[in-house]
Write an enzyme that holds these catalytic residues in place. Structure first.
Site: not given
Ligand SMILES: Cc1cc2nc3c(=O)[nH]c(=O)nc-3n(C[C@H](O)[C@H](O)[C@H](O)COP(=O)(O)OP(=O)(O)OC[C@H]3O[C@@H](n4cnc5c(N)ncnc54)[C@H](O)[C@@H]3O)c2cc1C
Length: 598
Positions: A441-442
């Site tokens: 998610e980053g």
């Protein structure tokens, strides 16, 4: 087997005595969330997590997922039945509007239940978690037709969802996506390409899997602005929702990995698969961000969830394990040694984790309530302010809760000494499972850059100004309250550090962006400490007010809150000074060596 008890009492205290959920009664869905119903929902969720999911956590870790020769994936024994129970309980759609089969309840309840699920069994919890994210993206950006066809099936858990961004050559830099979409005469698209690391990409829990896929329509510009988002189901649904032909998408392999073995991490091959556009052409990233923002908050919750379950087990062990004598004299003279919980250094560890967890839970719930306001308030200004908060706090929650969450699982493992390192006690699984939320998610470095590079200055710094105004407003409102001073005074100092750091970036990072890049992670953690410090001030105020008005048998728990909050502001919050010093040191020594000098 590791123990876990869902922190229902803590959640109820936060909802009722700190955030006063009744103040949100004017928002749709909140009137239905009566205290009795909330208690019942949380109680049921706790029971399911403690009784069904906890015992499956080790099973999932040991067995992992298996890809079969036909490309199907078998999940660990017991997952299918547990998933069936999860969907029977309606847990996926707690906050989805009733018209699509959900319960329409506040999303603060969803986030809370998701914490319980992830503490009990993170790998399992990712199957419904990704489905919730996909539901949000389709709900926010899909056509009425897409919503009607897909949402009820996903809310009921008959179908699950995934998000497909990553490719072999493209992780953080989504502009490098190569997956191609070719428009067909009937308005659909043919999707071709390879996605890697796709969580829950293939499994045996549901009849259909709905992939949300970022791809570039033929002829669209290079970079992120050329990306569009597509819904690509494993089986093509007929208009009545029944399953039609198998689509041209399949799982090429599954990854061997460090943790979350019970969740299938798949290479997904798209070979002319049929997909339909969600949102407008070339607005894919924007639409995917709906899913990613929700997923980022969810990933932050995973960090908290693992920190919580690791803490609970460390406490149980520390009360039981006999080693050495208390420095102040033997505490259990009848025993050969005292339990290790008497030792200040063991307590330092336990208190640090506890003080983080309780404030982090409050931060998640506060932000989830803002998300409810952002989506449900009738007043546009209120919605805007809540949305600003979400934008600002999402990278902080994702980055800080997962960095510290992982560190806390390691600290909790340390309490077990060598017994934490061997598999028997389950602590090393928590450490392994807690590692991935920092990456997906980053990666957290990217969260920090998002905060510093985008969120601070967005709309002239409106969100940051509102955050300062709220925390300072609270301090002002309670300035005359002597009992709160031990919390407010250090909070004021920490807020000052955050202001100085922000100012330093404003003065030193525009001309030299490396200063922002080199200080971003420190800034994110400085922000996190301030936000958690603000939560502790509010928790302390709520606890003192409840104690003053008669604590209904909860006095010991409330007093423990006040002690834990003091530990946080005395021993953890002062780290803001270190972060500020690092930020103000600038980027020179970080960047001076040439790459070949490493
Ligand atoms: C178990 C697992 C499950 C996953 N699930 C999914 C999923 O369901 N769907 C999906 O699409 N993806 C998924 N991913 C992929 C995940 O989101 C990516 O691995 C992650 O975004 C990082 O991309 P990368 O691995 O290519 O690393 P890279 O992008 O190559 O980054 C490597 C390092 O460089 C840093 N870096 C990169 N660019 C910059 C920059 N501009 N400035 C500063 N630092 C930078 C990063 O912070 C990172 O530390 C999953 C991955 C794993 C391991």
């Amino acid at each position: 087997m590791p123990v876990y008890k869902a922190p229902v009492d803590d959640v109820l205290f936060l909802l009722n005595d700190v955030f006063h959920i009744e103040r949100y009664a004017n928002l749709p869905g909140f009137a239905d969330a009566s205290p009795d119903l909330v208690e019942a929902v949380l109680g049921e969720a706790a029971k399911f997590c403690e009784d069904v999911l906890v015992p499956l956590n080790r099973v999932g870790d040991t067995q992992g997922c298996r890809r079969n020769p036909d490309g199907g994936v078998t999940t660990p024994a017991g997952f299918k039945d547990a998933f069936h129970q999860l969907v029977e309980g309606g847990w996926i759609g707690i906050s989805v509007p009733g018209e699509f089969g959900g319960q329409g309840l506040p999303s603060v309840l969803t986030q809370t239940v998701n914490e319980f699920l992830a503490s009990a069994n993170m790998a399992f919890a990712m199957y419904p978690g990704l489905t919730q994210g996909a539901i949000s993206a389709i709900y926010a950006h899909g056509t009425a037709e897409l919503k009607a066809l897909y949402l009820p099936k996903m809310v009921s858990g008959e179908w699950t969802g995934t998000m497909n961004l990553t490719e072999p050559q493209c992780g953080t830099d989504l502009g490098l996506i190569r997956t191609k979409a070719v428009k067909q005469a009937d308005g659909s698209f043919r999707i071709t390409g390879t996605k890697i690391f796709i969580s829950a990409g293939e499994h045996d829990l549901a009849a259909n899997i709905v992939h949300l896929v970022l791809a570039r329509i033929e002829g669209a510009p290079e970079g992120t602005r050329g990306l569009s988002l597509f819904v690509v189901p494993k089986f093509l649904p007929n208009p009545d929702g029944s399953l039609g032909a198998r689509n041209g998408v399949g799982c090429g392999s599954i990854e061997e990995k460090m943790g979350i073995h019970g969740n299938s991490t798949c290479v997904m091959n798209y070979d002319g698969a049929t997909g339909w556009l969600i949102a407008e052409e070339q607005h894919g990233l924007h639409a995917m961000f709906t899913m990613m923002n929700e997923a980022r908050l969810g990933v932050g919750v995973q960090g908290l969830a693992l920190s919580e379950v690791a803490y609970q087990n460390a406490v149980a062990y520390a009360k039981d394990r006999l080693q050495g004598r208390a420095l102040s004299g033997a505490k259990q003279k009848d025993k050969p040694a005292d339990p290790i919980i008497v030792h200040p250094d063991v307590r330092r560890t336990l208190m640090s984790i506890r003080a983080f967890n309780e404030a982090a839970r409050a931060l998640v719930m506060w932000t989830a309530l803002k998300s409810d306001v952002a989506h449900r308030a009738s007043d546009a200004k209120e919605r805007q302010a809540a949305d600003d908060h979400m934008g600002l706090l999402t990278p902080v929650l994702k980055g800080v809760l997962t960095d510290v969450g992982f560190a806390n699982t390691v600290a909790a493992q340390q309490v077990f000494g060598g017994h934490g390192y061997i598999r028997e006690w389950g602590m090393e699984q928590f450490v392994r499972d807690a590692r991935i939320p920092m990456i997906y998610e980053g990666a957290n470095g990217i969260q920090a850059l998002d905060l510093v590079g985008r969120k601070l200055a967005k709309d002239g710094g409106r969100a940051l100004t509102a955050f300062f105004a709220e925390a300072q407003g609270f301090a002002k409102e309670h300035a005359a309250d002597a009992a709160l001073e031990p919390y407010l005074e250090p909070l004021g100092k920490a807020l000052g550090h955050l202001q100085q750091a922000t100012m330093w970036f404003a003065q030193n990072a525009l001309a030299k962006p490396d200063n922002a890049g080199a200080g971003a992670t420190d800034y994110m953690h400085l922000f996190g400490l301030v936000a958690l410090g603000y939560m502790w001030a509010r928790i302390a105020q709520g606890a003192q007010a409840k104690l003053a008005s008669g604590a209904d048998g909860a006095a010991e728990r409330l007093k423990a809150k006040l002690v834990t909050g003091r530990f946080f502001v005395e021993r953890m919050l002062p780290e803001t000074a270190t972060h500020l010093a690092r930020i103000q040191a600038g980027a020179t020594s970080t960047m001076e060596l040439p790459a070949e000098g490493f």
